[in-house]
Design a protein around this motif. Sequence first.
Motif, short mmCIF file in Angstrom:
data_model
loop_
_atom_site.label_atom_id
_atom_site.label_comp_id
_atom_site.label_asym_id
_atom_site.label_seq_id
_atom_site.Cartn_x
_atom_site.Cartn_y
_atom_site.Cartn_z
N ASP A 51 0.84 -1.20 0.00
CA ASP A 51 0.00 0.00 0.00
C ASP A 51 0.88 1.25 0.00
O ASP A 51 1.69 1.45 0.90
CB ASP A 51 -0.91 0.01 1.23
N GLY A 52 0.74 2.06 -1.04
CA GLY A 52 1.48 3.32 -1.11
C GLY A 52 2.87 3.22 -1.68
O GLY A 52 3.59 4.22 -1.66
N GLY A 53 3.28 2.05 -2.22
CA GLY A 53 4.61 2.05 -2.78
C GLY A 53 5.18 0.69 -3.11
O GLY A 53 4.46 -0.32 -3.22
N LEU A 54 6.49 0.68 -3.24
CA LEU A 54 7.26 -0.47 -3.71
C LEU A 54 8.43 -0.72 -2.78
O LEU A 54 9.20 0.20 -2.47
CB LEU A 54 7.78 -0.19 -5.13
N ASP A 55 8.57 -1.97 -2.32
CA ASP A 55 9.76 -2.40 -1.60
C ASP A 55 10.66 -3.13 -2.57
O ASP A 55 10.25 -4.15 -3.16
CB ASP A 55 9.39 -3.32 -0.43
N GLN A 56 11.87 -2.63 -2.72
CA GLN A 56 12.80 -3.16 -3.72
C GLN A 56 14.07 -3.65 -3.03
O GLN A 56 14.60 -2.98 -2.14
CB GLN A 56 13.13 -2.07 -4.75
N SER A 57 14.54 -4.81 -3.44
CA SER A 57 15.74 -5.41 -2.83
C SER A 57 16.63 -5.99 -3.91
O SER A 57 16.15 -6.59 -4.87
CB SER A 57 15.33 -6.50 -1.84
N VAL A 58 17.95 -5.81 -3.73
CA VAL A 58 18.95 -6.46 -4.57
C VAL A 58 19.92 -7.18 -3.64
O VAL A 58 20.53 -6.55 -2.77
CB VAL A 58 19.72 -5.45 -5.45
N GLN A 59 20.04 -8.49 -3.82
CA GLN A 59 20.94 -9.30 -2.99
C GLN A 59 21.92 -10.05 -3.88
O GLN A 59 21.51 -10.75 -4.80
CB GLN A 59 20.15 -10.29 -2.14
N VAL A 60 23.21 -9.91 -3.60
CA VAL A 60 24.24 -10.60 -4.38
C VAL A 60 25.02 -11.53 -3.46
O VAL A 60 25.32 -11.18 -2.31
CB VAL A 60 25.18 -9.59 -5.07
N ARG A 61 25.34 -12.70 -3.98
CA ARG A 61 26.15 -13.69 -3.25
C ARG A 61 27.37 -14.04 -4.10
O ARG A 61 27.25 -14.42 -5.26
CB ARG A 61 25.34 -14.96 -2.98
N HIS A 62 28.56 -13.88 -3.50
CA HIS A 62 29.80 -14.16 -4.21
C HIS A 62 30.04 -15.67 -4.29
O HIS A 62 29.96 -16.37 -3.28
CB HIS A 62 30.97 -13.46 -3.51
N LEU A 63 30.33 -16.16 -5.50
CA LEU A 63 30.53 -17.59 -5.70
C LEU A 63 31.98 -17.97 -5.94
O LEU A 63 32.34 -19.14 -5.79
CB LEU A 63 29.70 -18.07 -6.90
N GLY A 64 32.81 -17.02 -6.32
CA GLY A 64 34.19 -17.33 -6.67
C GLY A 64 35.03 -17.72 -5.46
O GLY A 64 34.74 -17.32 -4.32
N ALA A 65 36.09 -18.48 -5.70
CA ALA A 65 36.97 -18.91 -4.61
C ALA A 65 37.79 -17.77 -4.05
O ALA A 65 38.15 -17.76 -2.87
CB ALA A 65 37.90 -20.02 -5.12
N GLN A 66 38.09 -16.78 -4.89
CA GLN A 66 38.89 -15.63 -4.47
C GLN A 66 37.99 -14.47 -4.07
O GLN A 66 37.11 -14.08 -4.84
CB GLN A 66 39.82 -15.20 -5.60
#
Length: 311
Positions: free
Chosen positions: A143-158
């Motif tokens: 109601d009244g707007g937008l909840d926005q999320s960006v989640q990143v998970r690192h997969l590399g060994a380094q």
Amino acid sequence: MTEATSSHPIVWLHHAGQHLGLVPTLGGSVAAWQIDDPQDASARIDLWRPWDGATPDLYQLASFAMVPWSNRISGGGFEHAGQFHPMRPNRVGEPYPIHGDGWLQPWQLTQPAPDTLQMELRSEHFDGNSYEYECVQTFRLVDGGLDQSVQVRHLGAQPLPYGLGLHPWFPRTPGTRITAPVQGVWLCGDDPLPTEHTQHFPPGWDLNTGAPANGGLIDNAYTGWGGTAQIDWPERGLRLTAHMPDFEKDGGTAQHYCLVYRPPQGPAFCFEPITQPIDAFHQPGQPGLRTLAQGEVMVMNVQWRYQPLTG
């Protein structure tokens, strides 16, 4: 509902008097975010400048996420833990790689709830770069707007440094203003790479008192952002606010930045929540960048709310 207006279909979510269109195959982008017009039941009001449904130019979409870093990286890449990581330019006319690589790849869309859409990406050394990650974008209409999320998970060994950002385009009327608490701004050359940090804002640039959305070019990152912002459209009687709900947990003003892109011409401008300033990879201490080890996660949450503009 899917609308196949081009080779990149729009998937629509209709909820709480709002209409959100996503384009997963075109960079995991947003095609439109609209609300019902209270004066005309058959009309909609665009809160972000809408995509025309045809052009593949990502700069013509309503919004896209910037991952695993935002804005420009100079020097052909960056050094981390004694190793140089080359990065190639990724947009025609840009001498530097810009806005990460998530916006250049197709995403997968799911709908986990009636009010929510998600897009997911697994990126592995895109265009020869060093990044391996998973990213999830979540859009929830409330109601009244937008909840926005960006989640990143690192997969590399380094371990590698990460940054996140959002790149929404806002329609601008003659009276449109953007207001946000900030402490300073990075000035730049023609690149526009940062050349000097100052707390003395050029005329028309001070977000603390409200900056006009029309005027000369701004393509600059602001430091010491207080985690809130408002865009006022007096002609439309409408205000849109942004709020970072994890502001204190994520380090407060010392760790929050925003960017304004105000082109001299055109129907739209940008206010971008970002976690690091322009070319942070080459600034002392790499401000705002977060080094993630394998399996570690970084998240950006933004709450957008609209309301009538009074007074």
